[in-house]
Design a protein around this motif. Structure first.
Motif, PDB file in Angstrom:
ATOM      1  N   UNK A   1      35.336  -7.906  66.378  1.00 43.81           N
ATOM      2  CA  UNK A   1      36.772  -8.182  66.471  1.00 43.81           C
ATOM      3  C   UNK A   1      37.285  -8.284  67.901  1.00 43.81           C
ATOM      4  N   UNK A   2      36.506  -7.805  68.877  1.00 48.78           N
ATOM      5  CA  UNK A   2      36.915  -7.905  70.272  1.00 48.78           C
ATOM      6  C   UNK A   2      35.977  -8.783  71.089  1.00 48.78           C
ATOM      7  N   UNK A   3      34.929  -9.316  70.439  1.00 50.77           N
ATOM      8  CA  UNK A   3      33.949 -10.189  71.104  1.00 50.77           C
ATOM      9  C   UNK A   3      33.370  -9.530  72.349  1.00 50.77           C
ATOM     10  N   UNK A   4      33.072  -8.235  72.239  1.00 55.98           N
ATOM     11  CA  UNK A   4      32.520  -7.497  73.376  1.00 55.98           C
ATOM     12  C   UNK A   4      31.079  -7.908  73.632  1.00 55.98           C
ATOM     13  N   UNK A   5      30.772  -8.504  74.792  1.00 58.27           N
ATOM     14  CA  UNK A   5      29.385  -8.879  75.070  1.00 58.27           C
ATOM     15  C   UNK A   5      28.479  -7.668  75.245  1.00 58.27           C
ATOM     16  N   UNK A   6      29.024  -6.556  75.741  1.00 58.51           N
ATOM     17  CA  UNK A   6      28.221  -5.337  75.865  1.00 58.51           C
ATOM     18  C   UNK A   6      27.780  -4.865  74.495  1.00 58.51           C
ATOM     19  N   UNK A   7      28.728  -4.798  73.545  1.00 65.22           N
ATOM     20  CA  UNK A   7      28.387  -4.363  72.191  1.00 65.22           C
ATOM     21  C   UNK A   7      27.413  -5.330  71.540  1.00 65.22           C
ATOM     22  N   UNK A   8      27.648  -6.632  71.696  1.00 63.87           N
ATOM     23  CA  UNK A   8      26.760  -7.621  71.106  1.00 63.87           C
ATOM     24  C   UNK A   8      25.352  -7.530  71.651  1.00 63.87           C
ATOM     25  N   UNK A   9      25.216  -7.326  72.956  1.00 66.33           N
ATOM     26  CA  UNK A   9      23.894  -7.230  73.553  1.00 66.33           C
ATOM     27  C   UNK A   9      23.142  -6.000  73.061  1.00 66.33           C
ATOM     28  N   UNK A  10      23.832  -4.889  72.867  1.00 63.96           N
ATOM     29  CA  UNK A  10      23.189  -3.687  72.335  1.00 63.96           C
ATOM     30  C   UNK A  10      22.745  -3.892  70.892  1.00 63.96           C
TER      31      UNK A  10
END
Length: 232
Positions: free
Chosen positions: A94-103
Motif C-alpha cells: 500500500x505504500x510501495x516501499x522498495x525496502x519492504x519489497x526487497x526484503x
C-alpha cells in the motif's frame, strides 16, 4: 515494466546498511539482509497443507483440498501473514516501499532456492483500471525481479474483468467473483508457476491456474510470499 531506476533503488538498499540486519540493525552473520535471530523469529509457514499452503498442524492435505482440489498441484508459500511480516507486506503493497519489497523478495528467493524451476512464471495481474488507480502492481514487481534472479521466463496474463475486491468475501463468493476473470493469450509450456504477494483462500491463484490450463500448462504451482489462515 522494470526500469533502470528500479534496479538502482535495489542496489542502493543493499548498500545502505551493509552488514546490518534490516529488522533490528544488529550485525549479520552472512551476506543476507537479516540476522539469524530475526530470521528465526519470522512466522514461517512450516506445517502447511502441501496443496494450498493453509497454515495447520501436521502438514497434511487440508479439508478444503480433500473436498475439491484447486487447479494447481502445489503451493510454495514460506511465511504466514502475521506479525512483523504483515507490517512489512502492508508497507510494500500500500505504500510501495522498495525496502519492504526487497526484503520480501529476498525471503521468497531464499525459500525457493531448492525448488524445481518451472518453464515460465506468471504474476497475478491487476486489471488496467485498478493498476492506474493504485499506481503500483506488487505481484508484477516481485515477478519481474524473481524472473531475472531465478532465470525463469516471465509470461504476462491479462485480467479480463475488473472484479470487486476480494476483501471480506468468504471462500465460495471469492470463487464466483473470479470466474473467467483471467486470460492467457500465449501458448504455455508444460510446467509453470503463478506468483502473488499474499495468498488468502487461493481463489485468485486457482482462477488464474484454470486460464493457464486452457493455454496448455499441465503442471502448475502457486507461489506467494505469505499465507493467511483459511476462511470458510
Amino acid at each position: 515494466m522494470s526500469t533502470i531506476h528500479d534496479f538502482k533503488v535495489d542496489d542502493w538498499l543493499r548498500r545502505l546498511l551493509p552488514g546490518r540486519c534490516a529488522f533490528c540493525l544488529a550485525a549479520c552473520e552472512t551476506t543476507a539482509p537479516w540476522c539469524s535471530a530475526c530470521h528465526a523469529a519470522l512466522p514461517w509457514n512450516l506445517a502447511a497443507c502441501p496443496v494450498c499452503a493453509e497454515p495447520q498442524l501436521g502438514g497434511h492435505r487440508c479439508g478444503h483440498c480433500l473436498r475439491r482440489m484447486p487447479a494447481f498441484e502445489a503451493a510454495r508459500v514460506p511465511l504466514r501473514y502475521e506479525g512483523e511480516l504483515a507490517v512489512l507486506m502492508r508497507r510494500f503493497k500500500f505504500q510501495a516501499s522498495p525496502r519492504a519489497g526487497s526484503l520480501l523478495l529476498a525471503l521468497l528467493e531464499e525459500a525457493l532456492r531448492e525448488a524445481p524451476r518451472p518453464e515460465a512464471l506468471l504474476a497475478v495481474p491487476l486489471h488496467p483500471h485498478r493498476a492506474r488507480q493504485r499506481g503500483f502492481d506488487q505481484a508484477r514487481w516481485l515477478a519481474e525481479r524473481l524472473s531475472t534472479r531465478l532465470d525463469i521466463p516471465l509470461v504476462v496474463a491479462q485480467r479480463r474483468r475488473d472484479t470487486p475486491s476480494q476483501r471480506g468475501l468468504d471462500r465460495q463468493r471469492r470463487g464466483r467473483n473470479l470466474r473467467a476473470a483471467f486470460r492467457v493469450e500465449a501458448a504455455l509450456p508444460s510446467e509453470v508457476a503463478l506468483l502473488d504477494d499474499v495468498m488468502t483462500t487461493g481463489a485468485t491463484l486457482d482462477a488464474l491456474a484454470r486460464a493457464c490450463r486452457r493455454a496448455g500448462a499441465e503442471r502448475i504451482e502457486a507461489w506467494a510470499v505469505a499465507r493467511t489462515p483459511m476462511t470458510n
